[in-house]
Design an enzyme around this catalytic site. Structure first.
Site, PDB file in Angstrom:
ATOM      1  N   ARG A   1      -3.265   9.198  -9.695  1.00 15.51           N
ATOM      2  CA  ARG A   1      -4.418   9.340 -10.584  1.00 15.51           C
ATOM      3  C   ARG A   1      -5.742   9.557  -9.844  1.00 15.51           C
ATOM      4  NH1 ARG A   1      -3.866   4.263 -14.292  1.00 15.51           N
ATOM      5  NH2 ARG A   1      -2.326   3.624 -12.740  1.00 15.51           N
TER       6      ARG A   1
ATOM      7  N   LYS B   1      -4.377   6.938  -1.617  1.00 16.31           N
ATOM      8  CA  LYS B   1      -5.358   6.159  -2.389  1.00 16.31           C
ATOM      9  C   LYS B   1      -6.091   5.103  -1.573  1.00 16.31           C
ATOM     10  CE  LYS B   1      -4.020   3.161  -5.765  1.00 16.31           C
ATOM     11  NZ  LYS B   1      -3.703   2.788  -7.162  1.00 16.31           N
TER      12      LYS B   1
ATOM     13  N   ALA C   1       0.834  -1.211   0.000  1.00 20.41           N
ATOM     14  CA  ALA C   1       0.000   0.000   0.000  1.00 20.41           C
ATOM     15  C   ALA C   1       0.862   1.253   0.000  1.00 20.41           C
ATOM     16  CB  ALA C   1      -0.911  -0.012   1.231  1.00 20.41           C
TER      17      ALA C   1
ATOM     18  N   GLY D   1       0.092  -7.306 -16.612  1.00 19.88           N
ATOM     19  CA  GLY D   1       1.064  -8.364 -16.859  1.00 19.88           C
ATOM     20  C   GLY D   1       0.320  -9.562 -17.454  1.00 19.88           C
TER      21      GLY D   1
HETATM   22  C1  UD1 Z   1       0.900  -4.852 -11.140  1.00 17.29           C
HETATM   23  C2  UD1 Z   1       1.597  -6.085 -11.704  1.00 17.29           C
HETATM   24  C3  UD1 Z   1       0.919  -6.496 -13.020  1.00 17.29           C
HETATM   25  C4  UD1 Z   1      -0.558  -6.702 -12.799  1.00 17.29           C
HETATM   26  C5  UD1 Z   1      -1.191  -5.463 -12.167  1.00 17.29           C
HETATM   27  C6  UD1 Z   1      -2.620  -5.725 -11.769  1.00 17.29           C
HETATM   28  C7  UD1 Z   1       3.905  -5.835 -10.984  1.00 17.29           C
HETATM   29  C8  UD1 Z   1       5.268  -5.475 -11.399  1.00 17.29           C
HETATM   30  N1  UD1 Z   1       2.963  -5.783 -11.933  1.00 17.29           N
HETATM   31  O1  UD1 Z   1       1.133  -3.817 -12.080  1.00 17.29           O
HETATM   32  O2  UD1 Z   1       1.484  -7.679 -13.504  1.00 17.29           O
HETATM   33  O3  UD1 Z   1      -1.203  -6.995 -14.026  1.00 17.29           O
HETATM   34  O4  UD1 Z   1      -0.488  -5.105 -10.971  1.00 17.29           O
HETATM   35  O5  UD1 Z   1      -3.229  -4.550 -11.369  1.00 17.29           O
HETATM   36  O6  UD1 Z   1       3.695  -6.239  -9.847  1.00 17.29           O
HETATM   37  N2  UD1 Z   1       3.547  -0.897  -4.695  1.00 17.29           N
HETATM   38  C9  UD1 Z   1       4.281  -0.642  -3.578  1.00 17.29           C
HETATM   39  N3  UD1 Z   1       5.601  -0.338  -3.697  1.00 17.29           N
HETATM   40  C10 UD1 Z   1       6.212  -0.311  -4.891  1.00 17.29           C
HETATM   41  C11 UD1 Z   1       5.464  -0.577  -6.050  1.00 17.29           C
HETATM   42  C12 UD1 Z   1       4.129  -0.873  -5.924  1.00 17.29           C
HETATM   43  O7  UD1 Z   1       3.755  -0.673  -2.457  1.00 17.29           O
HETATM   44  O8  UD1 Z   1       7.420  -0.050  -4.916  1.00 17.29           O
HETATM   45  C13 UD1 Z   1       2.113  -1.234  -4.549  1.00 17.29           C
HETATM   46  C14 UD1 Z   1       1.210  -0.206  -5.183  1.00 17.29           C
HETATM   47  O9  UD1 Z   1       0.837   0.765  -4.224  1.00 17.29           O
HETATM   48  C15 UD1 Z   1       0.021  -1.042  -5.613  1.00 17.29           C
HETATM   49  C16 UD1 Z   1       0.625  -2.393  -5.927  1.00 17.29           C
HETATM   50  O10 UD1 Z   1       1.863  -2.427  -5.268  1.00 17.29           O
HETATM   51  O11 UD1 Z   1      -0.912  -1.232  -4.578  1.00 17.29           O
HETATM   52  C17 UD1 Z   1       0.811  -2.615  -7.422  1.00 17.29           C
HETATM   53  O12 UD1 Z   1       1.706  -1.653  -7.938  1.00 17.29           O
HETATM   54  P1  UD1 Z   1       1.432  -0.921  -9.307  1.00 17.29           P
HETATM   55  O13 UD1 Z   1       2.549  -0.001  -9.572  1.00 17.29           O
HETATM   56  O14 UD1 Z   1       0.063  -0.373  -9.341  1.00 17.29           O
HETATM   57  O15 UD1 Z   1       1.546  -2.147 -10.310  1.00 17.29           O
HETATM   58  P2  UD1 Z   1       0.923  -2.244 -11.740  1.00 17.29           P
HETATM   59  O16 UD1 Z   1       1.753  -1.504 -12.709  1.00 17.29           O
HETATM   60  O17 UD1 Z   1      -0.517  -1.952 -11.690  1.00 17.29           O
END
Ligand code: UD1
Ligand code: CA
Length: 450
Positions: A20, A27, A14, A146
Site C-alpha cells: 500500500r 516499507k 519487517a 485485533g
Molecule cells: C497485526 C495483528 C493485529 C493488530 C495489528 C496492529 C496479527 C495476526 N495481527 O495485524 O491483531 O491489531 O497488527 O497493527 O499479528 N509480518 C511478517 N511476516 C509475516 C506476517 C507479518 O514479517 O508473515 C510483519 C509485517 O511486515 C508487519 C507486522 O508483521 O510489520 C504485522 O503484520 P500485518 O500483516 O501488517 O498484521 P496486521 O494485519 O496489521
C-alpha cells in the site's frame, strides 16, 4: 543454560512488502524525521537496553539488511521466505528462542514510534508471573485491528477483526501488535499456534489463547494511540511524521530552545541544538546538524549537515548544505547558499551569495552577490580567503584561487589569479565615460520614433 540466558531478546518483524506504500522501496525503509522506520524501532530497542536483536526481513530485501547493519551491526538478520503470518515470522528466530532468553519482545518494523519505556514495561510484565503481555490501545476506528478480549485484569484472547463475532467486534480495546512473551514459555506457545482462521495464517496474538489453555496468565498494557500508530500507506506515514515532529519540537523546547512557531519547524531525528538558540518560523533541519548556544536561525532557512558554533546568525532564507561549518559569531544573511565550506569566526556573508568548497578566514567580509565558481563540470576546486579579507560585491572567484589575509577585491571582479596578503585585486574593464553621448544618440534617433 547458555551465556545469553539472562538477557532479553527483541524480535522485529519487517518482512512485509508494504504494497500500500506504492513504492519501489521496502516499507520499513521509508523515513520519519530523516530516519527509516526500522531505524526508529532499532533505536527504541537499544534504548530499552536490549542487546540481542533479531530482525525478520523479506526475500530480496538487501537494502533492509544494510540499513540494519548500519544501525545495529550486532543484530541477527533472518529472511522469512514465505509470509505465513506473524507467529510464523517470529518462529524464524527459533535458534535465538532456544537460547533461553529471559523475556522476548516482538516489535513491528512499521510501528516506529514506540517508546523504549513501553518496551521495558512489556518485558517487566513477563519477567515474573505472566506468560504473555500484549499492548492495547483504544482506536477511534477499530476496523481491521485485533480485539483484546479481557476478563477483569486478565487477557483471555486476541481476536482478529476478520475472525471476530459481532459481539467481539463491539470491543474497542485493540491490539497494537507488540507483545512480550516469557522466555521460558515462548517457544512452546509459538509452536502450538495453528492457522485455522479466515486468513489461514499463523497469528502471533493466538499465543494468548494457547497460554490461557495451559493455565498461564496473560495481561494487556494500554498505550497511547499515537505511540502505536502503524504505517501501511503514505497517509499514515505523514501522520507518524507529524507525531514524531511534535515530540522533537517539545524535546528541543524543554532543552532550552525557543521556537517562535513550533508547528512550522521540522527537525531531523539527530538534530542537536544547544540552549538559548532562537528559531524563527519555517525552518527545516535535515540530518547531521549541530547548533551551539546563542545562535539565531531566522525564518525560512534550510539546514543540512551543517555545524553552527556559538552565537551564529543565519537567514532569513539561508541554505546551508552538507559540510558547512560556521565559526563563532559569524553571520550568514538572506539568500546565501553554502556548501562544504569553513566560515571562520566573525566572518560575514550577508546577502545573495553562493559559497562552495571554500575556506573563509576570521573577520572576512564577503560582499553581496559573491559567487565561488567551484565546478568545471568534472571537478570541484577550493577557494581560500584569508582573515580580514574584504571581497567587494558581485565578485566571481574562479577556483582554485586564494585571496590573502587583509586583501581587498574590487566589486564586480572576476578573480582567476591569487591575490597576495594586503593587496587589492581588481579584475574588471576600466570604465569609459563619453560626455554628451546621450544627447547625440537621441538626436540621431529622433524622427525614427512615431
Ligand atoms: C497485526 C495483528 C493485529 C493488530 C495489528 C496492529 C496479527 C495476526 N495481527 O495485524 O491483531 O491489531 O497488527 O497493527 O499479528 N509480518 C511478517 N511476516 C509475516 C506476517 C507479518 O514479517 O508473515 C510483519 C509485517 O511486515 C508487519 C507486522 O508483521 O510489520 C504485522 O503484520 P500485518 O500483516 O501488517 O498484521 P496486521 O494485519 O496489521
Ligand atoms: Ca499492519
Amino acid at each position: 543454560m547458555t551465556q545469553s540466558s539472562f538477557s532479553n531478546l527483541a524480535i522485529i518483524l519487517a518482512a512485509g512488502e508494504g504494497t500500500r506504500m506504492k513504492s519501489a522501496k521496502p516499507k520499513v525503509l521509508h523515513e520519519i524525521a530523516g530516519l527509516s522506520m526500522l531505524g526508529h524501532v532499532l533505536a527504541a530497542v537499544k534504548n530499552a537496553d536490549i542487546s540481542h536483536i533479531v530482525v525478520i526481513i523479506g526475500p530480496n530485501h538487501e537494502e533492509v539488511a544494510s540499513e540494519i547493519n548500519r544501525h545495529a551491526p550486532q543484530a541477527e538478520i533472518i529472511v522469512q521466505r514465505e509470509r505465513l503470518g506473524t507467529a510464523h515470522a517470529v518462529l524464524q528466530a527459533r535458534a535465538a528462542l532456544e537460547q533461553n532468553p529471559k523475556s522476548v519482545v516482538v516489535l513491528f518494523g512499521d510501528t516506529p514510534l514506540v517508546h523504549p519505556q513501553t518496551i521495558k514495561n512489556l518485558l517487566e510484565c513477563v519477567s515474573n508471573q505472566n506468560a504473555v503481555a500484549a499492548l492495547g490501545f483504544f482506536a477511534d476506528n477499530p476496523t481491521g485491528y485485533g480485539r483484546l478480549l479481557m476478563s477483569g485484569n486478565k487477557l483471555e484472547a486476541i481476536r482478529e477483526h476478520k475472525d471476530a463475532s459481532d459481539k467481539e467486534l463491539e470491543v474497542k480495546f485493540c491490539n497494537a501488535g507488540l507483545m512480550a512473551l516469557s522466555g521460558k514459555h515462548a517457544l512452546e506457545l509459538l509452536s502450538n499456534i495453528g492457522n485455522n482462521n479466515t486468513q489461514k495464517e499463523y497469528y502471533l496474538p493466538d499465543a494468548v489463547e494457547v497460554a490461557c489453555s495451559k493455565g498461564l496468565s496473560c495481561v494487556a498494557l494500554k498505550a497511547d494511540n499515537k505511540e502505536v500508530l502503524g504505517v501501511n500507506d503514505r497517509v499514515q506515514l505523514a501522520q507518524a511524521e507529524a507525531v514524531c515532529q511534535s515530540r522533537l519540537r517539545e524535546q528541543h523546547m524543554r532543552n532550552g530552545v525557543t521556537l517562535e512557531a513550533p508547528e512550522t519547524v521540522f527537525f531531523s531525528y539527530d538534530t542537536y541544538i544547544a540552549r538559548d538558540v532562537t528559531i524563527e518560523p519555517h525552518v527545516v533541519f535535515k540530518s547531521g546538524v549541530r547548533v551551539e548556544a546563542g545562535s539565531v536561525i531566522k525564518a525560512f532557512s534550510h539546514i543540512d549537515g551543517a555545524t553552527l558554533e556559538k552565537s551564529v546568525t543565519i537567514g532569513p532564507f539561508a541554505r546551508l548544505r552538507p559540510g558547512t561549518k560556521l565559526g563563532e559569531n559569524s553571520k550568514i544573511g538572506n539568500f546565501v547558499e553554502i556548501k562544504a565550506s569553513n566560515i571562520c569566526k566573525n566572518a560575514k556573508i550577508s546577502h545573495l551569495s553562493y559559497i562552495g568548497d571554500a575556506d573563509i578566514g576570521d573577520n572576512a567580509n564577503i560582499g553581496a552577490g559573491t559567487i565561488t565558481c567551484n565546478y568545471d563540470g568534472f571537478n570541484k576546486f577550493r577557494t581560500v580567503i584569508g582573515e580580514d579579507a574584504f571581497v567587494g560585491s558581485n565578485t566571481a572567484l574562479v577556483a582554485p584561487v586564494e585571496i590573502g589575509a587583509g586583501a581587498y577585491i574590487g566589486s564586480g571582479s572576476t578573480i582567476t589569479e591569487n591575490v597576495p596578503d594586503d593587496a587589492l585585486g581588481l579584475a574588471r574593464a576600466r570604465q569609459v565615460v563619453k560626455l554628451g553621448w546621450g544627447d547625440s544618440f537621441r538626436n540621431i534617433n529622433s524622427g525614427t520614433k512615431d
